[in-house]
Design an enzyme around this catalytic site. Structure first.
Site, short mmCIF file in Angstrom:
data_model
loop_
_atom_site.label_atom_id
_atom_site.label_comp_id
_atom_site.label_asym_id
_atom_site.label_seq_id
_atom_site.Cartn_x
_atom_site.Cartn_y
_atom_site.Cartn_z
N THR A 1 0.81 -1.22 0.00
CA THR A 1 0.00 0.00 0.00
C THR A 1 0.85 1.28 0.00
O THR A 1 1.86 1.36 0.68
CB THR A 1 -0.92 -0.01 1.24
N ASP B 1 -4.46 -16.18 -1.17
CA ASP B 1 -5.27 -17.38 -0.99
C ASP B 1 -5.12 -17.94 0.42
O ASP B 1 -6.03 -18.57 0.95
CB ASP B 1 -4.87 -18.46 -2.01
N GLY C 1 -25.17 -2.44 26.99
CA GLY C 1 -25.47 -1.11 27.52
C GLY C 1 -24.21 -0.39 27.93
O GLY C 1 -23.18 -0.50 27.27
N GLU D 1 -6.16 -6.71 3.74
CA GLU D 1 -6.19 -7.90 2.86
C GLU D 1 -7.37 -7.83 1.89
O GLU D 1 -8.01 -8.84 1.60
CB GLU D 1 -6.28 -9.18 3.70
C1 LIG Z 1 -3.99 -1.40 10.29
C2 LIG Z 1 -3.70 -1.62 8.88
C3 LIG Z 1 -2.76 -2.57 8.50
C4 LIG Z 1 -2.43 -2.75 7.17
N1 LIG Z 1 -1.44 -3.63 6.84
C5 LIG Z 1 -0.98 -3.63 5.56
C6 LIG Z 1 0.19 -4.35 5.21
O1 LIG Z 1 0.79 -5.03 6.04
N2 LIG Z 1 0.67 -4.27 3.95
C7 LIG Z 1 0.03 -3.52 3.00
O2 LIG Z 1 0.51 -3.48 1.86
N3 LIG Z 1 -1.11 -2.85 3.28
C8 LIG Z 1 -1.61 -2.87 4.55
N4 LIG Z 1 -2.75 -2.15 4.85
C9 LIG Z 1 -3.42 -1.41 3.81
C10 LIG Z 1 -4.80 -1.97 3.46
O3 LIG Z 1 -4.66 -3.17 2.76
C11 LIG Z 1 -5.52 -0.88 2.64
O4 LIG Z 1 -5.84 0.15 3.53
C12 LIG Z 1 -6.73 -1.41 1.95
O5 LIG Z 1 -6.36 -2.24 0.91
C13 LIG Z 1 -7.63 -0.31 1.40
O6 LIG Z 1 -6.92 0.66 0.70
P1 LIG Z 1 -7.15 2.20 1.02
O7 LIG Z 1 -7.03 2.36 2.47
O8 LIG Z 1 -6.25 3.00 0.17
O9 LIG Z 1 -8.64 2.48 0.62
P2 LIG Z 1 -9.19 2.84 -0.85
O10 LIG Z 1 -8.63 1.90 -1.84
O11 LIG Z 1 -9.03 4.28 -1.09
O12 LIG Z 1 -10.73 2.50 -0.67
C14 LIG Z 1 -11.68 3.39 -0.08
C15 LIG Z 1 -13.07 2.78 -0.20
O13 LIG Z 1 -13.40 2.57 -1.57
C16 LIG Z 1 -13.75 1.22 -1.79
N5 LIG Z 1 -13.31 0.83 -3.13
C17 LIG Z 1 -12.09 0.98 -3.68
N6 LIG Z 1 -12.05 0.46 -4.92
C18 LIG Z 1 -13.28 -0.04 -5.17
C19 LIG Z 1 -13.87 -0.73 -6.28
N7 LIG Z 1 -13.20 -1.02 -7.39
N8 LIG Z 1 -15.15 -1.12 -6.17
C20 LIG Z 1 -15.87 -0.84 -5.05
N9 LIG Z 1 -15.37 -0.20 -3.97
C21 LIG Z 1 -14.07 0.20 -4.03
C22 LIG Z 1 -13.05 0.45 -0.71
O14 LIG Z 1 -13.69 -0.79 -0.45
C23 LIG Z 1 -13.16 1.40 0.46
O15 LIG Z 1 -14.41 1.25 1.05
C24 LIG Z 1 -3.10 -1.98 6.19
C25 LIG Z 1 -4.08 -1.07 6.55
C26 LIG Z 1 -4.36 -0.86 7.88
C27 LIG Z 1 -5.37 0.18 8.22
#
Ligand SMILES: Cc1cc2nc3c(=O)[nH]c(=O)nc-3n(C[C@H](O)[C@H](O)[C@H](O)COP(=O)(O)OP(=O)(O)OC[C@H]3O[C@@H](n4cnc5c(N)ncnc54)[C@H](O)[C@@H]3O)c2cc1C
Lengths: 422, 365
Positions: free
Chosen positions: A143, A273, A375, A399
């Site tokens: 990310t 997976d 509550g 994930e």
């Molecule tokens: C505590 C924590 C730990 C993490 N650990 C890791 C890690 O170890 N390694 C790593 O690489 N990442 C990690 N992540 C990142 C995590 O995988 C991402 O935050 C996640 O994939 C969502 O990306 P984003 O936050 O940019 O949200 P966005 O991609 O901006 O999404 C925002 C909203 O839009 C929706 N959305 C986006 N695209 C679509 C679509 N095509 N269709 C419908 N809805 C959509 C999403 O579902 C979400 O509701 C972590 C995140 C957190 C908060």
């Protein structure tokens, strides 16, 4: 094998130990690490490390054997219990404390990527460390600030320096779980996704292994979060970070997407997976913690779940309890199925996403309902229920968010590509 | 170890039932719904599959053994074909299975061979009562022991094929104890009144009746299970699992139809399945169907293993009832206005889905 829902005794024994650890160690430090966000739960880490070393050693051995076997006799499918075992452990530990569970020293997602696409030499070189010595962590950095769900948008670059035969990484990764533990607090490693050629989209992306302490890798920030506060979530900047040529996972050769469908990318995506059932199992663990506590607390007040009763004899609270109980079961069974398929050597991409969708949704609704039913007690920080609700939410986000996993399910059942169903 | 594979035998069984469901039931179900009756030959072919004798041991004329799991697999396939036909075909099970589970040796020997004949058995159960506070453990229909005979009073509804039945298994509250017991009643007794055919929102092809018991007198040995009586929980557990299986099959039918339609139907220049609003609904259906099937299988497996399964079956039935309604409703929604027209099956499946919840769902739950 015919339809069977029996948990093998050796898995039960192991789960029993995980449950003891969860109850005696994790629960007693749960609130402390929620309140002391960036401290490390060494009480847990030191106890679990010897077990993890054993698991890592067995995984490495099996993975190397698989490499060998592939050359001699292809497609010898043997049923293992690795993943079913893991989901039971993870469920039990997450029942104890999901944030602390995430601090488990292991190769984790980084290791999974290396297992999936690494050469035997890479597996030995990178994964042996997890079988000996002090606790170590592996992490996966995909990310970026502008690329979350849309992983194809990552901007971190990898350039080959032909003079030194090294890869040079530049870019910023965020939200990396255990990034700090893996990158500078232990002798661990981080699998970093970078692009060799942005114009190729996914086909240009490759994972690279960056070992702890590599110059040019800077852990610049640790997030403050709503829940799973015990878990380390790091921002990592790569500034001309040089790594050996052999640290690339998968083939460095680039192919046009139309020539060969996103090969390197797909290989490592296979790690999901396994990781999605794991996240689903963790979600179920939190949900069970909240459900059991609420059920027992209400039972002490005389509100119990009937074995069976007509709907008109149930109170609203009893119906809520039943709903939680069946949702929990449904999520767990989907999780078990996705792990068992993997153990049987079958494809489980669809089933893993199904489990992740269901478990992410269910843990969110169950913990929120528990806070409601209890509550003021539910909302109070004297108890852990409010914490479980905060911890729960991440399971519907990382994930692959609930939406992204639903998208995967939808594409599979409809037989659609990315461009047909966006 | 966990496993989700059918045995070769189970595959042969489900394949055979699936072939019958897709070729025969799907060919007639709409006409049967409109005309209010299923063709005799289709029922006869279904009976010839030998599904019930396969659950009855050789000693009593059958050729198998009771397996709730196999029952659930069969139910799913039949429900996939048509729920009304499935309920018709399974109606003798409502008598045979309780006898198998709880009958005395004498009762098994007398009655079970009647379910292993070439023609469709004329036996059905009378269980449901038309009351919103219906409770299987607290029935209105009563059975009072007078000397060596039971006298039964009460009114039952949704008695499948009652007009043709020769034997009714009537559930009633027994005398002082108030416990629910089951009684084998000759349906042609002049004090058994087959009053009127029920009319429901769905299941029009299924002939069910309201039956009145006006002081019907039967010998004491017609009480199922003799002195000990029945284990109602076990009986209900079996039927809950079967009904949940029907729900899975019904939902699967609706899901597949909606999925295929959504890939064909074009709106705004693209198949509607290209839109997440539709695709996500379908994904949700697929997930819930799979989840329910696993709940059903687990409960069935537990029962067959002799493990406690009452609560699991209860949860599976509750979950399946909700799921079946949600999925069939979703299927109508995916088809839009066309889904509301009787040219397509989805409106019928939604009506039947509601029926599973109400008539069968809340009854057995
Ligand atoms: C505590 C924590 C730990 C993490 N650990 C890791 C890690 O170890 N390694 C790593 O690489 N990442 C990690 N992540 C990142 C995590 O995988 C991402 O935050 C996640 O994939 C969502 O990306 P984003 O936050 O940019 O949200 P966005 O991609 O901006 O999404 C925002 C909203 O839009 C929706 N959305 C986006 N695209 C679509 C679509 N095509 N269709 C419908 N809805 C959509 C999403 O579902 C979400 O509701 C972590 C995140 C957190 C908060």
């Amino acid at each position: 094998m015919p339809i069977c829902f029996e948990v093998p005794p050796e898995i039960l024994n192991q789960t029993q130990m995980a449950r003891m650890l969860a109850e005696q160690v994790m629960r007693s430090i749960s609130r402390y690490y929620d309140e002391h966000e960036h401290e490390r739960p060494w009480e847990y880490i030191n106890v679990i490390w010897p077990f993890i070393q054993q698991i890592e050693a067995a995984n490495l051995k099996r993975s190397l054997r698989r490499n060998g076997a592939e050359e001699e006799e292809p497609k010898e499918k043997k049923r293992s219990t690795t993943h079913v075992r893991m989901i039971h452990m993870i469920e039990a530990l997450s029942w104890g404390d999901a944030g602390i569970y995430l601090c488990t020293p292991s190769s984790a997602l980084g290791g999974a990527a290396i297992q999936a696409v690494g050469t035997p030499e890479q597996k030995e070189r990178f994964l042996t460390r997890f079988t000996r010595g002090k606790p170590k962590w592996g992490a996966m950095a995909m990310t970026e600030p502008q690329a979350g769900s849309d992983t194809s948008a990552i901007q971190t670059t990898a350039r080959l320096d032909p003079q030194t035969n090294e890869w040079v990484l530049n870019g910023t990764k965020i939200f990396c779980t255990n990034g700090r533990l893996a990158g500078c607090e232990s002798d661990g490693l981080i699998v970093v996704w970078a692009t060799l050629d942005k114009s190729l989209g996914r086909a240009g992306m490759r994972p690279f292994v960056v070992e702890a302490g590599t110059p040019g890798m800077h852990i610049i920030h640790q997030e403050k979060k709503m829940g799973i506060r015990a878990s380390d979530t790091a921002t990592i900047r790569f500034e001309n970070c040089r790594i050996p040529y052999d640290n690339i996972l998968g083939s460095p050769e680039l192919v046009r997407p139309d020539e060969h469908e996103e090969k390197g990318f797909k290989g490592a995506m296979k790690t999901f997976d396994a990781s999605r059932p794991y996240v689903a199992a963790s979600a179920v663990g939190i949900a069970r913690a909240a459900f059991e506590f609420t059920r027992d607390t209400l039972a002490a007040q005389g509100i119990t779940i009937p074995e069976c009763a007509p709907l008109h004899k149930l109170s609203a609270v009893q119906r809520d309890l039943l709903q939680m109980e069946m949702d929990l079961k449904a999520a767990w069974l989907l999780t078990v199925r996705s792990a068992a398929l993997l153990d049987a050597g079958e494809s489980n991409t669809l089933e893993a996403s199904m489990a992740k969708v269901k478990a992410g949704k269910v843990v969110t609704s169950i913990t929120q309902k528990c806070v409601e039913l209890l509550g003021p007690l539910g909302y109070s920080q004297e108890l852990l229920v409010e914490k479980w609700m905060r911890d729960a939410k991440i399971n519907d986000i990382y994930e692959g968010t609930g939406q992204i996993n639903t998208l995967i399910v939808a594409r599979r059942i409809l037989g659609y590509t990315r461009s047909e169903l966006k | 170890m966990y496993s989700f594979d059918l045995t070769d035998e189970q595959k042969m069984l489900t394949d055979a039932v699936n072939r019958y469901a897709t070729r025969q039931l799907r060919a007639v179900y709409r006409d049967a719904e409109e005309s209010g009756a299923l063709p005799d030959d289709v029922i006869q072919t279904g009976w010839e599959l030998g599904l019930l004798p396969a659950l009855i041991p050789e000693a009593f004329g059958g050729f198998g053994e009771h397996s709730v799991l196999n029952g659930a697999l069969i139910a799913e396939e039949l429900g996939y074909g048509d729920v009304a036909a499935a309920l018709h075909l399974l109606s003798p099970n409502l008598v045979a299975i309780p006898i198998l589970l709880c009958g005395t040796k004498q009762q098994k020997q007398t009655y079970l061979p009647q379910f292993c004949t070439e023609t469709f058995p004329k036996a059905t159960a009378a269980f449901l009562e038309a009351s919103i506070t219906f409770d299987p453990y607290d029935l209105n229909t009563s059975a009072r022991l007078v000397r060596n005979e039971y006298v039964l009073w009460g009114q039952k509804t949704m008695v499948i094929n009652a007009d043709e039945a020769e034997t009714l298994l009537v559930y009633a509250r027994e005398g002082q104890s108030g416990n629910t017991q089951a009684f084998l009643v000759p349906a042609k007794d002049p004090r058994v009144h087959i009053n009127r055919r029920d009319r429901w929102m769905g299941f029009h092809a299924l002939r069910t009746f309201t039956v009145e018991l006006e002081g019907v007198t039967i010998p004491a040995e017609n009480k199922l299970g003799g002195k000990a009586g029945i284990d109602l929980k076990q009986i209900l557990t079996c039927s809950r699992i079967a009904v949940a299986g029907l729900g899975v099959g019904l939902a699967k039918a609706a899901f597949e139809y909606a999925r295929d339609y959504a890939k064909e139907r074009v709106a705004f220049g693209e198949p509607i399945a290209h839109r997440q609003a539709i695709a996500f609904m379908l994904a949700e259906m697929a997930i819930e169907i799979d989840a329910t099937r696993l709940l059903v299988w687990e409960a069935a497996w537990k029962f067959d293993q002799g493990k406690p399964a009452v609560h699991d079956a209860y949860l599976a039935a509750l979950y399946a009832a909700d799921m079946a309604l949600k999925v069939t409703d979703g299927a109508v929604q995916v088809l839009g206005g066309h889904g509301y027209i009787r040219d397509h099956p989805v409106e019928l499946w939604l009506r039947n889905g509601r029926g599973l919840v109400t008539l069968v769902g809340s009854v057995i739950v």
